[in-house]
Write a protein that holds these residues in place. Structure first.
Motif, short mmCIF file in Angstrom:
data_model
loop_
_atom_site.label_atom_id
_atom_site.label_comp_id
_atom_site.label_asym_id
_atom_site.label_seq_id
_atom_site.Cartn_x
_atom_site.Cartn_y
_atom_site.Cartn_z
N ALA A 3 -38.56 173.94 59.56
CA ALA A 3 -39.70 174.74 59.12
C ALA A 3 -40.31 175.51 60.30
O ALA A 3 -40.68 176.68 60.17
N ALA A 4 -40.42 174.83 61.44
CA ALA A 4 -41.00 175.48 62.62
C ALA A 4 -40.12 176.63 63.10
O ALA A 4 -40.61 177.70 63.49
N PHE A 5 -38.79 176.43 63.06
CA PHE A 5 -37.87 177.49 63.49
C PHE A 5 -37.98 178.69 62.55
O PHE A 5 -38.07 179.84 63.00
N ASN A 6 -37.96 178.44 61.26
CA ASN A 6 -38.02 179.54 60.30
C ASN A 6 -39.31 180.34 60.44
O ASN A 6 -39.33 181.56 60.29
N GLU A 279 -41.69 171.58 72.24
CA GLU A 279 -42.50 171.04 71.15
C GLU A 279 -41.63 170.43 70.06
O GLU A 279 -41.90 169.33 69.56
N ALA A 280 -40.56 171.14 69.73
CA ALA A 280 -39.68 170.66 68.67
C ALA A 280 -38.99 169.36 69.08
O ALA A 280 -38.94 168.39 68.31
N PHE A 281 -38.48 169.31 70.30
CA PHE A 281 -37.75 168.10 70.70
C PHE A 281 -38.71 166.93 70.91
O PHE A 281 -38.34 165.78 70.72
N LEU A 297 -35.98 169.05 79.54
CA LEU A 297 -36.80 168.24 78.65
C LEU A 297 -36.99 166.80 79.14
O LEU A 297 -37.65 166.01 78.48
N LEU A 298 -36.44 166.48 80.29
CA LEU A 298 -36.56 165.12 80.79
C LEU A 298 -37.97 164.81 81.26
O LEU A 298 -38.28 163.66 81.61
N SER A 299 -38.84 165.83 81.26
CA SER A 299 -40.24 165.62 81.65
C SER A 299 -41.17 165.70 80.44
O SER A 299 -42.38 165.86 80.60
N LEU A 300 -40.63 165.59 79.24
CA LEU A 300 -41.47 165.66 78.05
C LEU A 300 -42.57 164.59 78.09
O LEU A 300 -42.30 163.45 78.51
N PRO A 301 -43.77 164.94 77.66
CA PRO A 301 -44.86 163.95 77.68
C PRO A 301 -44.59 162.75 76.79
O PRO A 301 -45.16 161.68 77.00
N GLN A 302 -43.72 162.92 75.78
CA GLN A 302 -43.39 161.79 74.90
C GLN A 302 -42.56 160.73 75.62
O GLN A 302 -42.48 159.59 75.16
#
Length: 380
Positions: A3-6, A279-281, A297-302
């Motif tokens: 949905a976010a991509f579209n 954001e998506a990942f 993405l290895l520094s993602l806050p999650q």
């Protein structure tokens, strides 16, 4: 994510459909659709199965669109979606392996996380001696076991002059098999099958003190062993020789482009976006405990400290492991059958009705026979 991509890409429309997990029917559904000429452009395919799809001509080569993205991904992940100069999709996640251990049990016995496989065996002996119900680990099957071979450089497959080479029965593989066989023969391995309720119970009460597994095991343990909160920690995977830093991989998948797609450029654009958009990942990390293949993405806050693991940021261990995954590992063209034959032998071996080395020998012989039956080129 779709949905976010579209919403952000109005010129491309992606639709989402859930199917059975690959080995439970999803892969066959995809292959059937390709043969019928009505396959979707994109599908999630595990790295171990990608060569099987390629061997059956079920994938599109998107190298012309993807080539420039190579350096954005972990080398082993990019290798997993490539065959020669062909690229069949975008890497999504990886499964670097480490040691999950019950910190409470280890501290009780004065043990430190083992840094070598020899130390791991010593820890196993001490843990079992402290209580006959305690074990160091459980039976490993298919891709979990493959990660041990991968770390040791004990390849199962390779390509020589456009022909497949099978080496599951090699001396390097026997070394790994004999090590785990020794632990099993000495009664140091729990009989609880991985992912069985007895396994979760053992992890929760301390009877199974370690899991050597991929990063996604964190989600499995957290979800299935609520009572273990605060007791578990993660350390680097033990090495065959002190001072080494070699890592095996277990799991990981790609967003693959299936044969017949009429817009490979748009398909690649979505696949690349899903694997690299922060954001998506981040959502994939939260919802599915996936560990990104994209370096950025290895520094993602999650990927942060987790109260379940006593406040340890376990992802730092996996971030250090990812670059050390051997890029020379190759999956074979018939992995569904290969792993079925291997698991049959491994199940018997862990139960004391054969050996792990026998299981590898039989799986190799049956794989070779099936490859020849299907007309695949096999190296002598």
């Amino acid at each position: 994510m779709v949905a976010a991509f579209n919403k952000s890409h109005p010129d491309i429309k992606v639709t989402y459909q859930a199917v059975q997990p690959g080995a439970k029917g999803g892969y066959q559904k995809m292959l059937n659709a390709v043969k019928a000429g009505n396959a979707p452009c994109l599908a999630q395919v595990g790295y171990e199965t990608l060569p099987s799809f390629a061997a059956q001509g079920a994938l599109e080569d998107v190298a012309e669109h993807a080539r420039e993205a190579k350096d954005e991904f972990q080398p082993a992940a990019w290798q997993a979606v490539s065959v020669g100069k062909q690229v069949y999709g975008a890497p999504v996640d990886t499964g670097p392996m480490a040691l999950f251990y019950n910190k409470k049990v280890f501290e009780e016995l004065g043990l430190k996380p083992p840094t070598t496989w020899a130390e791991y065996r010593t820890a196993a002996e001490k843990i079992h001696a402290s209580n006959p119900k305690r074990y160091i680990s459980s039976p490993y099957m298919d891709y979990d076991y493959a990660g041990f071979a991968w770390q040791a450089g004990a390849n199962w497959f390779g390509v020589e002059s456009d022909a497949w080479k099978v080496s599951m029965a090699s001396a390097e593989n026997k070394k790994v098999a004999d090590y785990w066989q020794g632990l099993a023969d000495d009664g140091l391995i729990s009989g609880a099958p991985m992912y069985d309720q007895a396994w979760y119970t053992g992890l929760g009460n301390g009877d199974i003190a370690t899991v050597v597994g991929a990063v996604w095991q964190a989600g499995v343990i957290k979800g299935g062993v609520k009572s273990g909160s605060g007791q578990w920690a993660v350390a680097p995977i033990p090495q065959w020789s002190g001072g080494e830093n070699k890592v095996g991989n277990a799991g990981g998948s790609a967003t693959a482009v299936l044969r017949g797609c009429k817009n490979n450029k748009a398909a690649w654009e979505f696949a690349h976006w899903m694997s690299t958009d922060r954001e998506a990942f981040g959502t994939l990390v939260e919802k599915a405990s996936l560990y990104p293949a994209a370096k950025s993405l290895l520094s993602l806050p999650q990927l942060k400290a987790d109260p379940y693991f006593g406040g340890q940021n376990i992802f730092k261990v996996f971030a250090g492991a990812s670059p050390n995954i051997d890029t020379h590992w190759t999956w074979g063209p018939l992995m569904t059958k290969t792993t079925a034959d291997l698991n049959d032998g491994l199940g018997k071996a862990w139960a004391g009705k054969g050996t792990i080395a026998d299981a590898l020998n039989t799986a190799e012989a049956k794989t070779l026979a099936e490859m020849k039956e299907q007309g695949l080129q096999v190296a002598p």
